[in-house]
Design an enzyme around this catalytic site. Structure first.
Site, short mmCIF file in Angstrom:
data_model
loop_
_atom_site.label_atom_id
_atom_site.label_comp_id
_atom_site.label_asym_id
_atom_site.label_seq_id
_atom_site.Cartn_x
_atom_site.Cartn_y
_atom_site.Cartn_z
N THR A 8 34.93 32.58 26.31
CA THR A 8 36.37 32.48 26.08
C THR A 8 36.85 31.06 26.32
OG1 THR A 8 36.63 34.80 26.77
CG2 THR A 8 38.62 33.43 26.72
N THR A 58 38.72 28.81 27.95
CA THR A 58 39.53 28.60 29.16
C THR A 58 39.03 27.36 29.88
OG1 THR A 58 38.07 29.83 30.67
CG2 THR A 58 39.70 31.12 29.43
N GLY A 59 39.74 26.99 30.92
CA GLY A 59 39.36 25.83 31.70
C GLY A 59 38.01 25.99 32.38
N ILE A 62 42.62 33.41 31.39
CA ILE A 62 42.85 34.78 30.93
C ILE A 62 43.98 35.44 31.72
CG2 ILE A 62 41.82 37.08 30.78
CD1 ILE A 62 39.12 35.66 30.25
N LYS A 97 29.74 41.21 37.52
CA LYS A 97 30.47 41.81 36.40
C LYS A 97 29.92 43.19 36.05
CE LYS A 97 33.46 38.51 35.72
NZ LYS A 97 34.91 38.72 35.91
N TYR A 108 26.38 35.91 38.60
CA TYR A 108 27.64 36.24 37.91
C TYR A 108 27.51 37.58 37.19
CZ TYR A 108 31.63 35.54 34.72
OH TYR A 108 32.80 35.67 34.01
N ASP A 167 47.41 34.45 42.90
CA ASP A 167 46.51 33.35 42.59
C ASP A 167 46.45 32.41 43.78
OD1 ASP A 167 45.39 32.15 39.66
OD2 ASP A 167 45.59 30.69 41.27
N SER A 179 32.72 40.93 31.68
CA SER A 179 32.09 39.89 30.87
C SER A 179 30.93 40.49 30.11
CB SER A 179 31.60 38.74 31.75
OG SER A 179 30.83 37.82 30.98
N ASP A 225 44.65 33.86 48.78
CA ASP A 225 43.21 33.75 48.62
C ASP A 225 42.63 35.16 48.62
OD1 ASP A 225 40.51 33.28 48.69
OD2 ASP A 225 40.52 32.13 50.56
#
Length: 237
Positions: A178, A180-181, A22, A149, A145, A41, A133, A58
């Protein structure tokens, strides 16, 4: 910076998690829209563009984040898209996983906001988008998680109230599953995503398009909102 200059040729957007998924889609969309982009990143740059600057950092390190922000004081927008997902039902939860997610999703957002939002407010204009999310509403196997969020929504609403009169908007964009990886991460192999009613996963480019709009002058009246891109997942069924 006036709101008329947001998104202009010289405006800088800070995008975390710009190396993949994303965050990468958002960085590319904003470059196409005329922003200069600073990507934060932990990994290497995934974009080669004259208006893109990559900072390998980081975000779980307070000192590294602080040092990066010192070079970003001209930012007109902040998009916090960096994230990780660790899954597990209550009996299997690892506190270290929860702490890592909290540090990256919530603490890093706070450090970035403290460093950049007041400067935006001094100039009278700024945009902040936190990537949340749909899981924030609760889901089996996602409690840690989900907690991080959900915290983003509470923080965004609080910051929006603090800075609304000073020209800075703060919103959350909350996608459903989504493409994504992250979906291929072995850490979530036992807990695969649910397809939303539209029958496919959300695409990162769809999220990027909404973020792009929220950073525009035309979105100046939208603040403190948690906007879902859910493919119908939030509809009664």
């Amino acid at each position: 910076m006036s709101t008329d200059e947001l998104g202009g040729a010289h405006a800088l957007a800070v995008v975390t998690g710009s190396g993949a998924g994303i965050g990468l889609a958002i960085a590319r969309r904003l470059l196409d829209a005329g922003w200069r982009v600073a990507g934060l990143d932990i990994g290497p740059a995934a974009i080669d563009h004259p208006a893109y600057r990559h900072l390998s950092v980081d975000l779980c390190s307070a000192d590294a984040t602080r040092a990066a922000c010192a070079a970003l004081q001209d930012a007109g927008a902040l998009v916090h898209a960096a994230g990780i997902l660790r899954v597990g039902e209550l009996e299997q939860l690892d506190p270290a996983d929860g702490l890592r997610m909290w540090t990256l999703h919530v603490d890093a957002a706070t450090r970035l906001a403290q460093a950049l939002i007041p400067v935006m407010a001094q100039r009278g204009a700024g945009r902040v988008v936190l990537i949340g999310s749909r899981v924030a509403q609760g889901m089996p196997g996602r409690s840690q998680y989900a907690a991080t969020k959900a915290a983003l929504v509470a923080m965004a609403r609080s910051w929006a109230a603090e800075f609304a009169a000073r020209g800075v908007t703060v919103n959350v964009v909350s996608p459903a599953a989504t493409q994504t990886g992250m979906l291929s991460d072995p850490a979530r192999a036992a807990s695969m995503p649910r397809l939303p009613p539209i029958g496919r996963l959300i695409q990162p480019q769809e999220i990027a398009a909404l973020v792009d709009f929220l950073l525009k002058p035309e979105a100046a009246a939208i603040t403190g909102q948690d906007i879902a891109i859910c493919g119908g997942a939030s509809l009664p069924r």
